[in-house]
Design a protein around this motif. Structure first.
Motif, PDB file in Angstrom:
ATOM      1  N   MET A   1       0.827  -1.209   0.000  1.00  0.00           N
ATOM      2  CA  MET A   1       0.000   0.000   0.000  1.00  0.00           C
ATOM      3  C   MET A   1       0.863   1.260   0.000  1.00  0.00           C
ATOM      4  SD  MET A   1      -2.979   1.264   2.650  1.00  0.00           S
ATOM      5  CE  MET A   1      -1.890   1.822   3.955  1.00  0.00           C
ATOM      6  N   TYR A   2       1.903   1.278   0.845  1.00  0.00           N
ATOM      7  CA  TYR A   2       2.739   2.464   0.946  1.00  0.00           C
ATOM      8  C   TYR A   2       3.708   2.585  -0.228  1.00  0.00           C
ATOM      9  CZ  TYR A   2       0.739   2.725   5.572  1.00  0.00           C
ATOM     10  OH  TYR A   2      -0.150   2.818   6.611  1.00  0.00           O
ATOM     11  N   PHE A   3       4.074   1.458  -0.816  1.00  0.00           N
ATOM     12  CA  PHE A   3       4.880   1.496  -2.042  1.00  0.00           C
ATOM     13  C   PHE A   3       4.105   2.203  -3.150  1.00  0.00           C
ATOM     14  CE2 PHE A   3       5.978  -0.495  -6.157  1.00  0.00           C
ATOM     15  CZ  PHE A   3       7.328  -0.155  -6.234  1.00  0.00           C
ATOM     16  N   LEU A   4       2.821   1.853  -3.294  1.00  0.00           N
ATOM     17  CA  LEU A   4       1.974   2.509  -4.292  1.00  0.00           C
ATOM     18  C   LEU A   4       1.734   3.973  -3.925  1.00  0.00           C
ATOM     19  CD1 LEU A   4      -0.646  -0.353  -4.874  1.00  0.00           C
ATOM     20  CD2 LEU A   4       1.285   0.261  -6.343  1.00  0.00           C
ATOM     21  N   LEU A   5       1.566   4.258  -2.635  1.00  0.00           N
ATOM     22  CA  LEU A   5       1.369   5.637  -2.184  1.00  0.00           C
ATOM     23  C   LEU A   5       2.584   6.499  -2.508  1.00  0.00           C
ATOM     24  CD1 LEU A   5      -0.097   7.872  -0.653  1.00  0.00           C
ATOM     25  CD2 LEU A   5       0.793   6.908   1.484  1.00  0.00           C
ATOM     26  N   GLY A   6       3.784   5.954  -2.301  1.00  0.00           N
ATOM     27  CA  GLY A   6       5.004   6.696  -2.624  1.00  0.00           C
ATOM     28  C   GLY A   6       5.090   7.029  -4.098  1.00  0.00           C
ATOM     29  N   ASN A   7       4.698   6.078  -4.942  1.00  0.00           N
ATOM     30  CA  ASN A   7       4.695   6.320  -6.391  1.00  0.00           C
ATOM     31  C   ASN A   7       3.627   7.337  -6.781  1.00  0.00           C
ATOM     32  OD1 ASN A   7       6.565   4.382  -8.133  1.00  0.00           O
ATOM     33  ND2 ASN A   7       5.926   3.259  -6.312  1.00  0.00           N
ATOM     34  N   LEU A   8       2.476   7.297  -6.093  1.00  0.00           N
ATOM     35  CA  LEU A   8       1.431   8.294  -6.352  1.00  0.00           C
ATOM     36  C   LEU A   8       1.934   9.692  -6.016  1.00  0.00           C
ATOM     37  CD1 LEU A   8      -1.563   8.951  -7.079  1.00  0.00           C
ATOM     38  CD2 LEU A   8      -2.082   8.674  -4.641  1.00  0.00           C
ATOM     39  N   SER A   9       2.662   9.816  -4.922  1.00  0.00           N
ATOM     40  CA  SER A   9       3.210  11.121  -4.531  1.00  0.00           C
ATOM     41  C   SER A   9       4.220  11.626  -5.553  1.00  0.00           C
ATOM     42  CB  SER A   9       3.865  11.029  -3.149  1.00  0.00           C
ATOM     43  OG  SER A   9       2.892  10.835  -2.155  1.00  0.00           O
ATOM     44  N   PHE A  10       5.016  10.710  -6.110  1.00  0.00           N
ATOM     45  CA  PHE A  10       5.982  11.113  -7.142  1.00  0.00           C
ATOM     46  C   PHE A  10       5.256  11.629  -8.388  1.00  0.00           C
ATOM     47  CE2 PHE A  10       8.456  10.118 -10.970  1.00  0.00           C
ATOM     48  CZ  PHE A  10       9.609  10.861 -10.721  1.00  0.00           C
ATOM     49  N   ILE A  11       4.184  10.933  -8.790  1.00  0.00           N
ATOM     50  CA  ILE A  11       3.410  11.367  -9.952  1.00  0.00           C
ATOM     51  C   ILE A  11       2.740  12.714  -9.672  1.00  0.00           C
ATOM     52  CG2 ILE A  11       1.382  10.863 -11.379  1.00  0.00           C
ATOM     53  CD1 ILE A  11       2.096   7.924 -11.221  1.00  0.00           C
ATOM     54  N   ASP A  12       2.186  12.871  -8.469  1.00  0.00           N
ATOM     55  CA  ASP A  12       1.539  14.140  -8.109  1.00  0.00           C
ATOM     56  C   ASP A  12       2.529  15.298  -8.121  1.00  0.00           C
ATOM     57  OD1 ASP A  12      -1.089  13.342  -7.833  1.00  0.00           O
ATOM     58  OD2 ASP A  12      -0.869  12.767  -5.738  1.00  0.00           O
ATOM     59  N   MET A  13       3.742  15.043  -7.621  1.00  0.00           N
ATOM     60  CA  MET A  13       4.771  16.073  -7.621  1.00  0.00           C
ATOM     61  C   MET A  13       5.114  16.469  -9.054  1.00  0.00           C
ATOM     62  SD  MET A  13       8.285  15.927  -5.395  1.00  0.00           S
ATOM     63  CE  MET A  13       8.702  14.319  -6.083  1.00  0.00           C
ATOM     64  N   SER A  14       5.163  15.485  -9.948  1.00  0.00           N
ATOM     65  CA  SER A  14       5.459  15.753 -11.358  1.00  0.00           C
ATOM     66  C   SER A  14       4.288  16.456 -12.033  1.00  0.00           C
ATOM     67  CB  SER A  14       5.769  14.432 -12.089  1.00  0.00           C
ATOM     68  OG  SER A  14       6.825  13.741 -11.464  1.00  0.00           O
ATOM     69  N   LEU A  15       3.060  16.037 -11.697  1.00  0.00           N
ATOM     70  CA  LEU A  15       1.863  16.650 -12.283  1.00  0.00           C
ATOM     71  C   LEU A  15       1.768  18.121 -11.906  1.00  0.00           C
ATOM     72  CD1 LEU A  15      -0.722  16.064 -13.946  1.00  0.00           C
ATOM     73  CD2 LEU A  15      -1.874  15.518 -11.799  1.00  0.00           C
ATOM     74  N   ALA A  16       2.170  18.444 -10.697  1.00  0.00           N
ATOM     75  CA  ALA A  16       2.138  19.848 -10.256  1.00  0.00           C
ATOM     76  C   ALA A  16       3.245  20.671 -10.896  1.00  0.00           C
ATOM     77  CB  ALA A  16       2.268  19.914  -8.732  1.00  0.00           C
ATOM     78  N   SER A  17       4.238  19.997 -11.493  1.00  0.00           N
ATOM     79  CA  SER A  17       5.423  20.707 -11.994  1.00  0.00           C
ATOM     80  C   SER A  17       5.474  20.872 -13.508  1.00  0.00           C
ATOM     81  CB  SER A  17       6.703  19.970 -11.540  1.00  0.00           C
ATOM     82  OG  SER A  17       6.771  19.909 -10.136  1.00  0.00           O
ATOM     83  N   PHE A  18       4.571  20.224 -14.245  1.00  0.00           N
ATOM     84  CA  PHE A  18       4.678  20.294 -15.705  1.00  0.00           C
ATOM     85  C   PHE A  18       4.261  21.661 -16.251  1.00  0.00           C
ATOM     86  CE2 PHE A  18       0.152  19.716 -15.769  1.00  0.00           C
ATOM     87  CZ  PHE A  18      -0.272  20.180 -17.005  1.00  0.00           C
ATOM     88  N   ALA A  19       3.432  22.389 -15.525  1.00  0.00           N
ATOM     89  CA  ALA A  19       2.957  23.689 -16.019  1.00  0.00           C
ATOM     90  C   ALA A  19       2.972  24.788 -14.963  1.00  0.00           C
ATOM     91  CB  ALA A  19       1.539  23.543 -16.579  1.00  0.00           C
ATOM     92  N   THR A  20       2.905  24.426 -13.683  1.00  0.00           N
ATOM     93  CA  THR A  20       2.780  25.426 -12.623  1.00  0.00           C
ATOM     94  C   THR A  20       3.945  26.414 -12.554  1.00  0.00           C
ATOM     95  OG1 THR A  20       1.508  23.808 -11.349  1.00  0.00           O
ATOM     96  CG2 THR A  20       2.282  25.760 -10.173  1.00  0.00           C
ATOM     97  N   PRO A  21       5.211  25.969 -12.639  1.00  0.00           N
ATOM     98  CA  PRO A  21       6.310  26.949 -12.589  1.00  0.00           C
ATOM     99  C   PRO A  21       6.215  28.015 -13.679  1.00  0.00           C
ATOM    100  CG  PRO A  21       7.166  24.741 -12.237  1.00  0.00           C
ATOM    101  CD  PRO A  21       5.738  24.581 -12.640  1.00  0.00           C
ATOM    102  N   LYS A  22       5.825  27.619 -14.900  1.00  0.00           N
ATOM    103  CA  LYS A  22       5.670  28.607 -15.976  1.00  0.00           C
ATOM    104  C   LYS A  22       4.509  29.538 -15.682  1.00  0.00           C
ATOM    105  CE  LYS A  22       4.886  29.400 -20.861  1.00  0.00           C
ATOM    106  NZ  LYS A  22       5.608  30.692 -20.724  1.00  0.00           N
ATOM    107  N   MET A  23       3.404  28.972 -15.154  1.00  0.00           N
ATOM    108  CA  MET A  23       2.254  29.806 -14.813  1.00  0.00           C
ATOM    109  C   MET A  23       2.656  30.864 -13.784  1.00  0.00           C
ATOM    110  SD  MET A  23      -1.264  28.801 -12.819  1.00  0.00           S
ATOM    111  CE  MET A  23      -0.390  28.679 -11.272  1.00  0.00           C
ATOM    112  N   ILE A  24       3.425  30.471 -12.779  1.00  0.00           N
ATOM    113  CA  ILE A  24       3.862  31.411 -11.738  1.00  0.00           C
ATOM    114  C   ILE A  24       4.759  32.490 -12.340  1.00  0.00           C
ATOM    115  CG2 ILE A  24       5.258  31.607  -9.646  1.00  0.00           C
ATOM    116  CD1 ILE A  24       4.249  28.801  -8.873  1.00  0.00           C
ATOM    117  N   ALA A  25       5.677  32.091 -13.218  1.00  0.00           N
ATOM    118  CA  ALA A  25       6.568  33.065 -13.866  1.00  0.00           C
ATOM    119  C   ALA A  25       5.773  34.013 -14.763  1.00  0.00           C
ATOM    120  CB  ALA A  25       7.635  32.339 -14.673  1.00  0.00           C
ATOM    121  N   ASP A  26       4.740  33.493 -15.428  1.00  0.00           N
ATOM    122  CA  ASP A  26       3.935  34.315 -16.336  1.00  0.00           C
ATOM    123  C   ASP A  26       3.140  35.391 -15.608  1.00  0.00           C
ATOM    124  OD1 ASP A  26       4.805  33.114 -18.633  1.00  0.00           O
ATOM    125  OD2 ASP A  26       3.083  31.784 -18.874  1.00  0.00           O
ATOM    126  N   PHE A  27       2.860  35.199 -14.313  1.00  0.00           N
ATOM    127  CA  PHE A  27       2.140  36.223 -13.561  1.00  0.00           C
ATOM    128  C   PHE A  27       2.928  37.534 -13.508  1.00  0.00           C
ATOM    129  CE2 PHE A  27      -0.071  32.629 -11.169  1.00  0.00           C
ATOM    130  CZ  PHE A  27      -1.260  32.795 -11.859  1.00  0.00           C
TER     131      PHE A  27
END
Length: 315
Positions: free
Chosen positions: A59-85
């Protein structure tokens, strides 16, 4: 893959979340804090799962992988959006736009499979407890995570197979803070109805069907849990309710956006913010607040880091 096509459009203009300078300053500060919290929260879960032996379970092995994907999902566009402000000219190159679409569908597809895997893990743990460690072996867990990335890659490539060769010769303004496929294909100089139908069948309907299957799965699990009245059942109920909350937060906006790609709703932009920024932030909050093992392991890890830091500063 060749990036160049018959387009005369070499870049797209992202309209962002607001044209008000005051709001953009507020958004810059707000989303900077949210993004940092998202990355640190998910990174903390990954480090805790890796470093704590008591969390070395399926369960926690899958949770760790979910957190890695979530961290990547938050990073594919958010940094550019913040810079564009802080920028008046919010442009993204054609190649950058295609790259954002690719990573959105790669990570989205991978997360869907991983959430299904987590549902399967809870089903086996609760409905077939005596066979749990046999079924959810290390090999099975690694296979499920590998499968999630393979499905994500094929899903992303299927979305781009036709998009990269579409001719873009006129409007180039995307009504969002990142390149989302339904918004980008509307700017093409050809009829994209067939492509829209394909997108509904490969993104919208798949997300809807997977969500329905997950609802059925968790319903079966909860019915099984209610038939028991032990402390372990109470813990299982808490874990499953946390999983189901995450599933709802992720699938809800995706279904709404991709089942109706031909129609623009004012709430679409809000939903895009929600599933690319807030859902990755809420996942670690939900799992840590409702899971005693994770909270205790984080405290233990924090204590070790603090102790190590104090030892390192001694003369």
């Amino acid at each position: 893959m060749a990036w160049s096509n018959q387009s005369v459009v070499t870049e797209f203009i992202l309209q962002g979340l607001s044209s008000s300078w005051e709001l953009q300053i507020f958004y810059f500060l707000f989303f900077s804090v949210v993004y940092i919290a998202t990355v640190l929260g998910n990174l903390l879960i990954v480090c805790t799962v890796v470093s704590e032996p008591r969390l070395h379970s399926p369960m926690y092995f899958l949770l760790g992988n979910l957190s890695f994907i979530d961290m990547s999902l938050a990073s594919f566009a958010t940094p550019k959006m913040i810079a564009d402000f802080l920028s008046e000219y919010k442009a993204i190159s054609f190649e950058g736009c295609i790259t954002q679409i690719f990573f959105l569908h790669l990570l989205g597809g991978a997360e869907i499979v991983l959430l299904i895997s987590m549902s399967f893990d809870r089903y086996v743990a609760i409905c077939k407890p005596l066979r749990y460690l046999t079924i959810m072996s290390r090999r099975m867990c690694i296979g499920l995570v590998t499968l999630s990335w393979i499905v994500g890659v094929f899903h992303a490539l299927s979305q781009l197979a036709f998009t990269v060769n579409l001719p873009f010769c006129g409007p180039n303004e995307v009504d969002s803070f990142f390149c989302d496929l339904p918004l980008v294909i509307k700017l093409a100089c050809v009829d994209t109805y067939i492509l829209g139908v394909f997108m509904i069948s490969t993104s919208g309907l798949i997300a809807l069907v997977c969500f329905i299957l997950l609802v059925i799965s968790y319903t079966v699990i909860l019915v099984t849990v209610r038939q028991r009245s032990s402390g372990g059942s109470s813990k299982a109920l808490s874990t499953c309710s946390a999983h189901f909350t995450v599933v709802t937060l992720f699938f809800g906006p995706c279904i709404f956006i991709y089942v109706w790609p031909f129609t623009n709703f004012p709430i679409d932009k809000v939903l895009s913010v929600f599933y690319t920024i807030f859902t990755p932030l809420l996942n670690p909050v939900i799992y840590t607040l409702r899971n005693k093992d994770v909270k205790d392991s984080m405290k233990k890890l924090g204590g070790r880091v603090l102790k190590s830091s104090k030892t390192g500063h001694k003369p």
